[in-house]
Design a protein around this motif. Sequence first.
Motif, mmCIF file in Angstrom:
data_model
loop_
_atom_site.group_PDB
_atom_site.id
_atom_site.type_symbol
_atom_site.label_atom_id
_atom_site.label_comp_id
_atom_site.label_asym_id
_atom_site.label_seq_id
_atom_site.Cartn_x
_atom_site.Cartn_y
_atom_site.Cartn_z
ATOM 1 N N SER A 192 0.865 -1.185 0.000
ATOM 2 C CA SER A 192 0.000 0.000 0.000
ATOM 3 C C SER A 192 0.894 1.225 0.000
ATOM 4 C CB SER A 192 -0.913 -0.032 1.230
ATOM 5 O OG SER A 192 -1.906 0.957 1.172
ATOM 6 N N TRP A 193 0.317 2.430 -0.124
ATOM 7 C CA TRP A 193 1.150 3.636 -0.263
ATOM 8 C C TRP A 193 0.371 4.884 0.135
ATOM 9 C CZ3 TRP A 193 -1.002 6.984 -3.925
ATOM 10 C CH2 TRP A 193 -1.939 6.386 -4.811
ATOM 11 N N PHE A 194 1.091 5.917 0.609
ATOM 12 C CA PHE A 194 0.520 7.202 1.055
ATOM 13 C C PHE A 194 -0.567 6.966 2.103
ATOM 14 C CE2 PHE A 194 1.058 10.263 -2.852
ATOM 15 C CZ PHE A 194 2.397 9.979 -2.895
ATOM 16 N N SER A 195 -0.284 7.215 3.356
ATOM 17 C CA SER A 195 -1.340 7.028 4.361
ATOM 18 C C SER A 195 -1.660 8.282 5.164
ATOM 19 C CB SER A 195 -0.963 5.898 5.319
ATOM 20 O OG SER A 195 0.164 6.235 6.096
ATOM 21 N N GLY A 196 -0.981 9.386 4.911
ATOM 22 C CA GLY A 196 -1.382 10.660 5.485
ATOM 23 C C GLY A 196 -1.101 10.806 6.967
ATOM 24 N N LEU A 197 -1.998 11.502 7.674
ATOM 25 C CA LEU A 197 -1.826 11.789 9.092
ATOM 26 C C LEU A 197 -2.183 10.559 9.917
ATOM 27 C CD1 LEU A 197 -3.485 15.327 9.410
ATOM 28 C CD2 LEU A 197 -1.070 14.796 9.059
ATOM 29 N N LEU A 198 -1.250 10.091 10.712
ATOM 30 C CA LEU A 198 -1.509 8.873 11.480
ATOM 31 C C LEU A 198 -2.552 9.076 12.572
ATOM 32 C CD1 LEU A 198 0.928 7.885 9.886
ATOM 33 C CD2 LEU A 198 1.808 6.848 11.986
ATOM 34 N N ARG A 199 -2.659 10.276 13.120
ATOM 35 C CA ARG A 199 -3.648 10.496 14.174
ATOM 36 C C ARG A 199 -5.063 10.263 13.653
ATOM 37 N NH1 ARG A 199 -4.336 15.616 17.287
ATOM 38 N NH2 ARG A 199 -6.502 14.949 17.452
ATOM 39 N N TYR A 200 -5.261 10.393 12.365
ATOM 40 C CA TYR A 200 -6.580 10.165 11.771
ATOM 41 C C TYR A 200 -7.068 8.748 12.046
ATOM 42 C CZ TYR A 200 -10.209 10.022 8.134
ATOM 43 O OH TYR A 200 -11.395 9.897 7.442
ATOM 44 N N TYR A 201 -6.150 7.799 12.178
ATOM 45 C CA TYR A 201 -6.520 6.401 12.382
ATOM 46 C C TYR A 201 -6.596 6.010 13.845
ATOM 47 C CZ TYR A 201 -4.983 6.725 7.568
ATOM 48 O OH TYR A 201 -4.810 7.141 6.265
ATOM 49 N N VAL A 202 -5.733 6.577 14.678
ATOM 50 C CA VAL A 202 -5.730 6.174 16.088
ATOM 51 C C VAL A 202 -6.787 6.900 16.909
ATOM 52 C CG1 VAL A 202 -3.312 5.463 16.047
ATOM 53 C CG2 VAL A 202 -3.884 7.822 16.682
ATOM 54 N N GLU A 203 -7.144 8.101 16.510
ATOM 55 C CA GLU A 203 -8.121 8.886 17.272
ATOM 56 C C GLU A 203 -9.478 8.188 17.384
ATOM 57 O OE1 GLU A 203 -9.892 13.463 17.407
ATOM 58 O OE2 GLU A 203 -8.833 12.764 15.617
ATOM 59 N N PRO A 204 -10.027 7.622 16.287
ATOM 60 C CA PRO A 204 -11.317 6.926 16.420
ATOM 61 C C PRO A 204 -11.259 5.736 17.370
ATOM 62 C CG PRO A 204 -10.851 7.405 14.110
ATOM 63 C CD PRO A 204 -9.594 7.698 14.879
ATOM 64 N N ALA A 205 -10.123 5.033 17.415
ATOM 65 C CA ALA A 205 -9.995 3.903 18.323
ATOM 66 C C ALA A 205 -10.066 4.373 19.777
ATOM 67 C CB ALA A 205 -8.686 3.169 18.070
ATOM 68 N N ALA A 206 -9.384 5.476 20.086
ATOM 69 C CA ALA A 206 -9.428 6.012 21.448
ATOM 70 C C ALA A 206 -10.829 6.506 21.793
ATOM 71 C CB ALA A 206 -8.410 7.137 21.602
ATOM 72 N N ASN A 207 -11.530 7.045 20.813
ATOM 73 C CA ASN A 207 -12.916 7.466 21.047
ATOM 74 C C ASN A 207 -13.812 6.292 21.428
ATOM 75 O OD1 ASN A 207 -12.722 10.265 20.635
ATOM 76 N ND2 ASN A 207 -12.886 10.056 18.408
ATOM 77 N N GLU A 208 -13.421 5.093 21.003
ATOM 78 C CA GLU A 208 -14.178 3.885 21.324
ATOM 79 C C GLU A 208 -13.652 3.186 22.577
ATOM 80 O OE1 GLU A 208 -16.927 2.695 19.803
ATOM 81 O OE2 GLU A 208 -16.913 4.540 18.612
ATOM 82 N N GLY A 209 -12.689 3.830 23.262
ATOM 83 C CA GLY A 209 -12.207 3.293 24.521
ATOM 84 C C GLY A 209 -10.967 2.431 24.431
ATOM 85 N N PHE A 210 -10.330 2.366 23.257
ATOM 86 C CA PHE A 210 -9.122 1.562 23.093
ATOM 87 C C PHE A 210 -7.868 2.435 23.153
ATOM 88 C CE2 PHE A 210 -12.373 -0.741 20.572
ATOM 89 C CZ PHE A 210 -12.365 -1.944 21.258
ATOM 90 N N ILE A 211 -6.778 1.852 23.625
ATOM 91 C CA ILE A 211 -5.453 2.421 23.407
ATOM 92 C C ILE A 211 -5.025 1.998 22.008
ATOM 93 C CG2 ILE A 211 -3.036 2.383 24.143
ATOM 94 C CD1 ILE A 211 -4.142 1.621 26.963
ATOM 95 N N ALA A 212 -4.462 2.914 21.234
ATOM 96 C CA ALA A 212 -4.079 2.593 19.857
ATOM 97 C C ALA A 212 -2.661 3.052 19.578
ATOM 98 C CB ALA A 212 -5.042 3.256 18.864
#
Length: 328
Positions: free
Chosen positions: A116-136
């Motif tokens: 895969s290639w180009f994934s942008g801002l990493l916080r975009y992916y971990v923030e939703p997990a934390a919103n659901e109560g997970f450490i990411a």
Amino acid sequence: MENPVKINTSDAHGVAVAFLVRRGMSEEHSRMVADHLIYAMLAGHAYAGLPRLIPMAERLRKTGTGGTIRTVKETDNSALIDGANVNGYVTSVIAMKKAMALAKASGVGIVGVNNSWFSGLLRYYVEPAANEGFIAIHAANSTARVAPHGGADSLLGTNPIAFAFPGERSPLVIDFATSQLMWGDVIYHGQLGKPLPSDCAVDPQGRRTTDPAAALAGAILGWGGARGYSVSLVVQALGILAGSDPIIGEAGKWGYLFITINPELLMPVDEFKQRIGVLRSSIESSRPIEGGGPVRVPGSATDARLAEGRARGWIEIEEEIYRRLTVE
């Protein structure tokens, strides 16, 4: 910003989708990419926003939009995903959702993505997990554009890493690259005809340069001296675990690793959130150094920009870049 075009976020999203669809990307994937780009613009990271469509179009022209994303290996708490040369903005969303589902079922989710290639801002992916109560935790290596500490050859990616922890008011999100500049930021400076900051890149001869074109031909320098370099190597190795090439060339395989942890494995999630809240408030209420401003936790400025941008409902983009996105 010279000659900015002001555009509401809905229209900007439509511009991005139309641009990608014209280049063969499916509407579903185009919308996923556009969601990310608008988020980046609102977060104040313009280089990772709509201007990123221009180098993305070049990559699509060279390698196409990719095939069928598939899971090639799976256990109760892990999965390995072949991204099928599909853009990382898409594969990373899929991977994080998979990691969250695994953590919900087993307490821990570990997902690797490659091809895969180009994934942008990493916080975009971990923030939703934390919103659901997970450490990411998310680490991503990429095309070799960064020199090792003390070197002049491009051997490492910009290699960002991100962490997110659920909190009482909002997640604590920490996201940083291990290079002085992101590759997209160097391209963005070139698009605007602006020099790079000093001591951030070298030309092909290993000489310091502020010329974006020379930096792209040479190497970006690492961040944080020997310690930052060490973190970069950690990210490179985690990407290899996810299936990347050791040194990633222009057509090489990037590696993304996603880890989600349910705090309930060790303590009630509400207690963990409360403790993160205490940590955060203790830092934010602490005394600044003489002549300094308020003490902040990492990511708080981005949080504020996102809230302000969403309330505002519009973004600004350079007129020439907007023209290229809507005319070509």
